[in-house]
Design a protein around this motif. Structure first.
Motif, mmCIF file in Angstrom:
data_model
loop_
_atom_site.group_PDB
_atom_site.id
_atom_site.type_symbol
_atom_site.label_atom_id
_atom_site.label_comp_id
_atom_site.label_asym_id
_atom_site.label_seq_id
_atom_site.Cartn_x
_atom_site.Cartn_y
_atom_site.Cartn_z
ATOM 1 N N GLN A 192 0.994 -1.424 -0.267
ATOM 2 C CA GLN A 192 -0.099 0.269 0.052
ATOM 3 C C GLN A 192 1.136 1.329 -0.052
ATOM 4 N N ILE A 193 0.399 2.549 -0.741
ATOM 5 C CA ILE A 193 1.230 3.684 -0.501
ATOM 6 C C ILE A 193 0.036 4.695 -0.272
ATOM 7 N N VAL A 194 -0.130 4.769 1.618
ATOM 8 C CA VAL A 194 -1.231 6.198 1.222
ATOM 9 C C VAL A 194 -0.575 7.448 1.408
ATOM 10 N N THR A 195 -1.074 8.022 0.509
ATOM 11 C CA THR A 195 -0.908 9.349 0.136
ATOM 12 C C THR A 195 -1.385 10.479 1.159
ATOM 13 N N GLY A 196 -1.248 9.884 1.925
ATOM 14 C CA GLY A 196 -2.167 10.939 2.558
ATOM 15 C C GLY A 196 -2.669 12.164 2.627
ATOM 16 N N GLY A 197 -3.207 12.091 1.443
ATOM 17 C CA GLY A 197 -4.459 13.086 0.921
ATOM 18 C C GLY A 197 -3.774 13.616 -0.669
ATOM 19 N N ASN A 198 -2.797 13.090 -1.101
ATOM 20 C CA ASN A 198 -2.303 13.540 -2.408
ATOM 21 C C ASN A 198 -3.364 12.844 -3.373
ATOM 22 N N CYS A 199 -4.158 13.440 -4.065
ATOM 23 C CA CYS A 199 -4.699 13.328 -4.899
ATOM 24 C C CYS A 199 -4.510 12.119 -6.226
ATOM 25 N N HIS A 200 -2.645 11.804 -6.080
ATOM 26 C CA HIS A 200 -2.363 11.187 -7.442
ATOM 27 C C HIS A 200 -1.301 10.505 -6.863
ATOM 28 N N LEU A 201 -0.195 9.511 -7.634
ATOM 29 C CA LEU A 201 0.887 9.196 -7.488
ATOM 30 C C LEU A 201 2.138 9.899 -7.776
ATOM 31 N N GLU A 202 2.923 10.391 -7.600
ATOM 32 C CA GLU A 202 4.536 10.404 -8.603
ATOM 33 C C GLU A 202 5.604 9.614 -8.072
ATOM 34 N N ALA A 203 6.597 9.838 -9.401
ATOM 35 C CA ALA A 203 7.171 8.970 -9.085
ATOM 36 C C ALA A 203 8.589 8.845 -8.012
ATOM 37 N N ASP A 204 8.516 9.896 -7.789
ATOM 38 C CA ASP A 204 9.459 9.216 -6.347
ATOM 39 C C ASP A 204 8.595 8.739 -5.065
ATOM 40 N N MET A 205 6.756 8.185 -5.687
ATOM 41 C CA MET A 205 6.737 7.357 -4.733
ATOM 42 C C MET A 205 6.651 6.113 -4.772
ATOM 43 N N ILE A 206 6.801 5.783 -5.436
ATOM 44 C CA ILE A 206 7.064 4.711 -6.293
ATOM 45 C C ILE A 206 8.247 3.770 -6.486
ATOM 46 N N SER A 207 9.293 5.029 -5.980
ATOM 47 C CA SER A 207 11.348 4.508 -6.053
ATOM 48 C C SER A 207 11.204 4.319 -4.318
ATOM 49 N N THR A 208 10.345 5.313 -3.679
ATOM 50 C CA THR A 208 10.792 4.539 -2.196
ATOM 51 C C THR A 208 10.043 3.211 -1.719
ATOM 52 N N HIS A 209 8.752 3.690 -2.628
ATOM 53 C CA HIS A 209 8.449 1.852 -1.661
ATOM 54 C C HIS A 209 8.635 1.404 -2.169
ATOM 55 N N LEU A 210 9.298 0.918 -3.371
ATOM 56 C CA LEU A 210 9.978 0.074 -3.528
ATOM 57 C C LEU A 210 11.317 -0.569 -3.547
ATOM 58 N N ALA A 211 11.727 0.711 -3.058
ATOM 59 C CA ALA A 211 13.097 0.678 -1.839
ATOM 60 C C ALA A 211 12.828 -0.018 -0.629
ATOM 61 N N ASP A 212 12.354 0.390 -0.163
ATOM 62 C CA ASP A 212 11.446 0.157 1.240
ATOM 63 C C ASP A 212 10.871 -1.402 0.712
ATOM 64 N N TRP A 213 10.768 -1.725 0.445
ATOM 65 C CA TRP A 213 10.272 -3.245 0.101
ATOM 66 C C TRP A 213 10.516 -4.365 -0.048
#
Ligand SMILES: Nc1nc2c(ncn2[C@@H]2O[C@H](COP(=O)(O)OP(=O)(O)OP(=O)(O)O)[C@@H](O)[C@H]2O)c(=O)[nH]1
Ligand SMILES: [Mg+2]
Ligand SMILES: [Zn+2]
Lengths: 230, 121
Positions: free
Chosen positions: A89-110
């Motif tokens: 899950q990526i909880v965006t905390g109110g952000n209305c869309h995903l951005e590339a840095d959210m993808i790379s951050t979550h992939l790194a953590d995952w």
């Protein structure tokens, strides 16, 4: 007052995101994983469609995973995890869309080994406006349109539909009940994106899922990975 | 609505350029905004004021040049400007086309500066 000076800049406002997305795409290509970004209005059926897709792919011996964006909850991730595929899950905390840095951050953590995957799906936040501007490094952008939301949606949100590679009409099992006008929907989609492939599916009955899986497989066979758009 | 986040990106890029050029005050920021950029002009103008507060761009104007879609028609071998983003057809022959040559721009073009010349030490 002195004469006004002009300082030239000429830089893309989203260049950071675009660059990161390009790097992600190169990374995905290297790992041999095809990445699919699912966009739609809220409630069009992304999670249901994705759950069915994950289930079918796994039954066929393929290895999918999913990243799911949501404003506040992890309900969708829990639903998707029932398929047995790795889900985050990526909880965006109110952000209305995903951005590339959210993808790379979550992939790194995952710490998911992308080389062990065939497909990585990204369920974007339900929104027909903002996700259009953000490249996530995906190979295929899929827009979902449910039979209940009005055949003229593409004309109201042309930017997003124009940015997509393929349209999935969802909830086709209830098309007759809601008097879905197939010809009007097709005309609207093709007005804003001439020739775009349109597939019809029901996550409930499984109708049309086979065509979708074949389409995905055809895209995957092309190298470098790219969408089949006409 | 993502215009506020767009406005912050915009200000970040402009402030960085202003700083490298030793600019203390900016009068205006010029932006090219494509019809297919996914950004709404009015919302961006509104967000700009918020995003510039406390920066070198505070009080500056945001000057937006709107860029229409230009569509290339392979049949006519002509690129035409469209006055819509709802119908991607060649205005000359009516053929549909996906060959978009212009209209996705979201670009900081320049800053207008009226302060005293920068002092280099
Ligand atoms: N009849 C029918 N209902 C469906 C189908 N797919 C989804 N639904 C229903 O539509 C509603 C929304 O489905 P979701 O899959 O949660 O939609 P979503 O696009 O993921 O929603 P958000 O993530 O909140 O934007 C649910 O009540 C589903 O049961 C379908 O194929 N047929
Ligand atoms: Mg969902
Ligand atoms: Zn023509």
């Amino acid at each position: 007052m002195n004469n006004p000076r002009i300082l030239e800049i000429r830089r893309g406002v989203l260049e950071k995101n675009d660059l990161l997305a390009q790097n992600l795409r190169a990374h995905f290509n290297e790992a041999g994983v095809m990445v699919i970004n699912l966009v739609s209005s809220p409630g069009a059926g992304k999670t249901a469609f994705l759950e069915a897709t994950l289930r079918h792919l796994r039954e066929n011996g393929l290895r999918p995973a999913a990243l799911v964006g949501d404003l506040a909850t992890d309900n969708d991730a829990q639903r998707l995890a029932r398929s047995g595929a790795p889900v985050r899950q990526i909880v965006t905390g109110g952000n209305c869309h995903l951005e590339a840095d959210m993808i790379s951050t979550h992939l790194a953590d995952w710490q998911l080994d992308l080389t062990n995957l065939d497909y990585l799906f990204i369920e974007n936040v339900g929104n027909l406006v903002c996700p259009a501007s953000y490249d996530l490094g995906e190979h295929l952008r899929v827009v979902l349109l449910s039979v209940t939301e009005g055949e003229d949606k593409p004309l109201k949100y042309p930017t997003l539909f124009n940015s997509a590679d393929v349209t999935i009409i969802t909830k086709i099992d209830i098309a007759a009940a809601v008097e879905f006008d197939r010809a009007a929907a097709t005309a609207a989609i093709h007005a804003v994106r001439p020739g775009m492939i349109i597939l019809e599916t029901s996550a409930k009955t499984g109708e049309g899922m086979q065509n979708w899986l074949e389409y995905l497989n055809t895209c995957r066979q092309t190298y470098p990975l790219q969408p089949i758009t006409t | 609505m993502h215009e506020l986040s767009i406005a912050y990106h915009l200000v970040e890029i402009a402030a960085q350029a202003a700083q490298s050029a030793h600019v203390k005050q900016v009068d205006a920021l010029h932006l090219r905004l494509g019809a297919l950029s996914g950004v709404v002009k009015e919302a961006l103008l509104f967000s700009y004021e918020i995003a510039t507060a406390g920066t070198v761009l505070e009080g500056s104007r945001l000057v937006i040049e709107e860029i229409p879609v230009a569509l290339h028609c392979p049949a006519c071998a002509v690129t035409s400007v469209l006055d819509t983003i709802q119908v991607f057809r060649c205005p000359i022959c009516g053929q549909p086309s996906n060959d978009i040559r212009q209209g996705r721009e979201l670009e900081v073009v320049s800053l207008e500066i009226a302060d005293e010349q920068p002092t280099y030490s």
